[in-house]
Design a protein around this motif. Sequence first.
Motif: not given
Lengths: 537, 322
Positions: B112-115, B119-125, B203-204, B209-211
Amino acid sequence: MTTTVLPRVTYINVKHGVASWLLTKDHKRIGIMYMIVVSFAFLLGGLFAAGVRIELTTPQGDFVSSDTYNRLFTMHGIFMVFFVLVPVVPAILGNFVMPLMIGAKDVAFPKLNLMSWYVFVIGFCFTLYALVSGGVDTGWTFYTPYSSNASNTNVLPVGIGIFITGFSSILTGLNFMVTIHRMRAPGLTWFRLPLFVWAIYATSLVMILATPVIAITVGMMALERALGFGIFDPRLGGDPVLFQHLFWFYSHPAVYIMILPPMGIISEVIACFSRKNVFGYSFVAFSSLAIAIFGFLVWAHHLFVAGISPYSAMVFSFLSFAVAIPSAVKVFNWTATLYQGAIWWKAPMMWVFGFMGLFLIGGLTGIFLASLGLDIHLHDTYFVVAHFHYIMVGGAIMGFFAGLHFWWPKMTGRMFSDSMATLAALLVFVGFNLTFFPQFILGYLGMPRRYHAYSEEFQVLNVLSSAGASILGVGYALIASYLLYSLFRGAPAGANPWLATGLEWTTQSPPLPENFAVQPVVNEGAYEYSKREIKVA
Amino acid sequence: MLEGIPLFPEQASNLAPEVDNLYFGITAITAFFAILVVVLIIVFAIKYRDKTGQKVGAPITGSIPLEVGWSIIPFIISMGIFVWATIVFFHLVRAPEQTLEIYSTGKRWMWRFQHLDGASEINTLHVPLGRPVKVIFTSEDVLHSLFIPAFRVKADAIPGRYSSIWFTATKTGEYHLFCTEYCGTKHSGMIGTVTVMEPGDYQSWLSGGGGMSMASRGEQLFQQLGCVGCHLDNGSGRGPALAGKYGMQETLANGTTVTVDDTYIRESILTPQMKLVAGYGPVMPTFQGLVNEEGVMSLIEYIKTLPPAGQAAAPAQAQVTP
């Protein structure tokens, strides 16, 4: 050659019946009993490897389930490392020929020697039990905290098996050291010792000093798993990297337990089939000791990406380069031994040529992994898998077969088919390279080890690897078949079929129960071929 | 068929060419020695072959100059490789000062990646092209290892501490991301994709990603968990003031000093009694179980944004630079 017949009284026929073997104190019989157990372990380990290679012919995980696959490579590693590679040369050939080579009647503590075998078998049985009742999936490295709290497989029985087996190594090492110190024939000074004996001595040193550490480490892992002691699991206040330090403090020196004795065999066989002194005898002898000592100081090169300080990584990288030098010195000396020799192309020598080629690649790819900047990329990829198989199979197992073919006539009193044995050496050499060379490329491409399924672009290389493994399997099966045939139908070998120097060749084949009819006396170095007028036997 | 086999992974980071040059260099040196020895063995084996087995070899026992030569020359060459490889290594492990930080946690069997901006994502960066990126990560369970072959970077994810990798992506595209430390059943499924995007596209992508940003989430946790009650800004509370402490040296009760970094803050939240700051009592309870790894990362990010005492606290969001 004049026709020879088998001698009337030998260690094999002096007594009959299973009990006479199970209660024997004869180092030769104990060596044979190790060979039976180790061969069984090798067969099992090989079958697991076959499962792994079949699975990896396709990118999808479709031959077995992930959990089965993880058990397959784990059990392959455990059987091959602890029950094949560690005992294969010291316990089989060391036991059989070392006392003969020094002109002794037996090892220093024959009963202890038998006990070591029983300890080994008990450890083996624990591990077999763990296998039959479901297996284990931690990888042979047992990294915590996976092994201590996450895996729900038979970690404890295997841990106990390895713990017990370790004592067999320690006792054997102790026995050999005392034997080499105290039981050499009159006139057999340290610098007249065959280099195989030097190698066994250096190995015994490592066995005695390193093996207790794996026992302690496995013990601590078991305490954490069974009783919740917080040693390695951070949730209990432990440190998972501590396990890696302790584990490799044994397991790196263990690599030298596996490779030093085969190196000793290479020196014996090269000298015999070149009809020459080993070039730079004392350098070869001391390089074994140097490897044994330096081998203790490089363990953290397995931890370059495990969060150790960059400066400590630097020190361990430096020491890893340093340990490569004595191995290189050995290779140069073996090569120089061939120069102006009278090279007799017999099967044991063919296995030595195979060893040289594979050990060179194995050793030189170690340079890649000792290089910090490169190890970051290569760590835990197939490059590492290829590297250590070149050392352990290409080096240790090829070396063992060189020794087995060399001493087989002594052990059994019978010859094997030289052309079949040469063919087997060629098959194993070709099959091995086809299996493992593609894995170097896979590793640099980034394929991680211990992957049940993989990305499609890795398939071609994996198929090549699996194809090579099947050739390798045929090679091993061929060895088993002609050696078994030789056991019953082979021509009697006579005392010294290779016209070799060395005390073991002065007694009959198979030897007398007490080894020598008369106590041998030594008055020259180990490899005085060139001083000899070699006579037809 | 052989034409389809790639030999090298793509070079997609600033570090990849350096690592590849080292690889080619070592390959050339070792291949030279391997070929030299193999050729000598073959030449000797053929030239000195004796089919009878009856002859004896020349009475040569050794040569000290040769032994010295073939010990020292390989040693010197290997020291050259050692120095070269170590220089590359320090480039790999020493991130530049200014990096785009991304937090990550590995757990069986996902990343899990947390910007920073939320924005956060799972198994993608997703990362921008041409900008140094530092991924700071830990594990929630067993060991994992984060490996991006195209970037030539890798580090183990170890429960209880932070590891990091850094890189500057040099080529847009999608690349593999693998777990390389065996972690059980779906180890080979703990994989993902790194997408390198043009900075504008990145950037876009981020704005979609929101949050809440990590620092604001940290601030919220700081209130909710009651940290604010003891860690008063003026240092008069039961716990030390935190403002401006990040990256500084702190003296501990046992007299030693420690750098206030991610790992120390994490330890202080989860095992507060271990390294007490001098002058403060062991009164802080553990927050183990009350806050997850991402919460801890958010708290760290919040503490980083606190200005030194005396200055007005800027809104946390303002610290997040694009």
